[in-house]
Design a protein around this motif. Structure first.
Motif, short mmCIF file in Angstrom:
data_model
loop_
_atom_site.label_atom_id
_atom_site.label_comp_id
_atom_site.label_asym_id
_atom_site.label_seq_id
_atom_site.Cartn_x
_atom_site.Cartn_y
_atom_site.Cartn_z
N PRO A 176 0.83 -1.21 0.00
CA PRO A 176 0.00 0.00 0.00
C PRO A 176 0.87 1.26 0.00
CG PRO A 176 -0.77 -1.57 1.65
CD PRO A 176 0.54 -2.09 1.15
N ARG A 177 0.33 2.34 -0.59
CA ARG A 177 1.09 3.59 -0.65
C ARG A 177 1.10 4.32 0.69
NH1 ARG A 177 2.62 4.87 -5.69
NH2 ARG A 177 1.58 3.82 -7.42
N SER A 178 0.01 4.22 1.43
CA SER A 178 -0.06 4.90 2.73
C SER A 178 0.63 4.07 3.80
CB SER A 178 -1.53 5.14 3.12
OG SER A 178 -2.20 3.89 3.23
N VAL A 179 1.06 4.74 4.88
CA VAL A 179 1.75 4.08 5.99
C VAL A 179 0.75 3.81 7.10
CG1 VAL A 179 3.58 4.31 7.71
CG2 VAL A 179 3.91 5.22 5.40
N THR A 181 -1.02 3.49 10.67
CA THR A 181 -0.97 4.40 11.82
C THR A 181 -0.27 3.72 13.00
OG1 THR A 181 -3.07 3.63 12.75
CG2 THR A 181 -3.18 5.40 11.10
N HIS A 220 -5.62 -6.22 6.87
CA HIS A 220 -5.79 -5.48 5.61
C HIS A 220 -7.03 -5.94 4.85
CE1 HIS A 220 -1.67 -4.20 6.41
NE2 HIS A 220 -1.91 -3.21 5.57
N GLY A 227 -2.60 0.16 5.28
CA GLY A 227 -1.30 0.81 5.17
C GLY A 227 -0.14 -0.15 5.29
N ARG A 228 1.00 0.26 4.74
CA ARG A 228 2.21 -0.56 4.79
C ARG A 228 3.04 -0.22 6.03
NH1 ARG A 228 3.89 3.82 1.66
NH2 ARG A 228 5.97 4.61 2.24
#
Length: 346
Positions: A176-179, A181, A220, A227-228
């Motif tokens: 995923p592009r987002s990290v 939380t 996920h 997120g990654r």
């Protein structure tokens, strides 16, 4: 207290050398430098007699982190694609069986190993399990450890290089592009470690890696922890993984290393040849990318190969699933072969 300080000092030196090796490999443009550079630097340090150390708690933390990173790539599309994988697993089983017997014959006839030592040294994976069996059998544990460690190190260094040189970069973003939380990340670690303890109790191979993958995939797919992994954690896990590979040569003198490295390279070459054959068959049958298949079929460590897949933009779930399947097959095959071997030698 002095022992604790010594252990911390050894760990600090190990991690420092691991980072230095990764930095040097990054400067010269080597693929997957965090993994390959750290493995090379720590291996050379171990062979030079320096006390390199990766404690168990850090190893398990590394495996969980790698598993969480891999699991974040699991999507509904990946699960739908998995319906085509059983044929690939079947080809893997056949090539694994052929590789083991061919390697054993070479070690017996070409290097003069006894049947038991040749059987355990030629096993393409499951080093910890193999060494556990060795303790109960009349086999040369030092030789087996060195030959097997040569296989792991060689594949960790060569597979990224082969994929980089022979194939165009995929350009794929498998994570995923987002990290994720901080709260979700904390929940994932707690769930992964709890599940890892259960998997250990069940004696599953690569327990903490599998636990990390399972916890992350569930989070996920359920959109609970999107997120990654943060990049810093992912790189740190690769540095520890590389250092861990290097520490496997601890206690090996240069003479013993030279005597075993050729045997290790020979059986690795045999295993790679069968892996390439299997990858070619699956590519022709299912139309899957050959570079992904090479990483999936290469008889290296599941953690290292899955990490290489991420670095190369390949599907890490496919790669990890095949390596876990290989370990599961070996879990059944090795005791059966060992009993047959003992029957022949008694």
């Amino acid at each position: 207290m002095a022992t604790d300080r010594g252990a911390l000092r050894d760990l600090g030196v190990t991690l420092a050398l691991s980072g230095l090796g990764a930095g040097l490999f990054a400067v010269v443009g080597m693929p997957a430098p965090a993994l390959t550079g750290s493995a090379t630097a720590v291996t050379l340090a171990v062979l030079a007699g320096l006390p390199m150390r990766i404690p168990t708690w850090l190893r398990d933390l590394c495996f969980v982190t790698l598993g969480l990173n891999i699991g974040s790539s699991v999507t509904p599309d990946v699960l739908r694609a998995a319906a085509t994988w059983p044929l690939s697993f079947a080809v893997l089983a056949v090539t694994l069986f052929c590789s083991l017997f061919a390697s054993r014959a070479v070690l017996e006839r070409g290097f003069g190993y006894d049947r038991t030592t040749a059987t355990l040294a030629s096993t393409p994976g499951h080093l910890g399990y193999v060494l556990g069996l060795t303790a109960d059998m009349k086999a040369d544990i030092v030789t087996i450890s060195l030959v097997q460690s040569t296989r792991v190190l060689f594949l960790t260094l060569v597979v990224p290089l082969v994929v980089t040189l022979l194939f165009e970069p995929t350009g794929a973003t498998v994570l995923p592009r987002s990290v994720v939380t901080p709260l979700s990340l904390g929940l994932l670690y707690v769930a992964a470690f709890a599940l890892g303890l259960v998997f250990l109790k069940l004696k599953l191979p690569a327990a903490f890696l599998l636990a990390g993958m399972a916890a992350s995939a569930a989070g996920h797919l359920g959109e609970i922890t999107p997120g990654r992994m943060p990049d810093a954690l992912a790189v740190a896990a690769l540095l520890v993984m590389g250092a861990l590979i290097g520490t496997r040569f601890r206690g090996a003198g240069m003479v013993a290393f030279r005597n075993c490295i050729l045997a290790g390279l020979c059986i690795t070459g045999i295993a790679l040849a069968f892996a390439l054959l299997g990858a070619t068959v699956v590519m022709a049958t299912l139309g899957l990318p050959i570079d992904m298949l090479i990483v999936a079929f290469a008889p290296g460590g599941v953690e290292a190969m899955a990490a290489i897949a991420i670095q190369a933009g390949l599907d890490p779930t496919f790669v990890a699933a095949h390596h876990v399947a290989r370990l599961a097959l070996l879990t059944v095959m090795i005791p059966l072969l060992a009993r047959h071997t003992l029957g022949k030698t008694d």
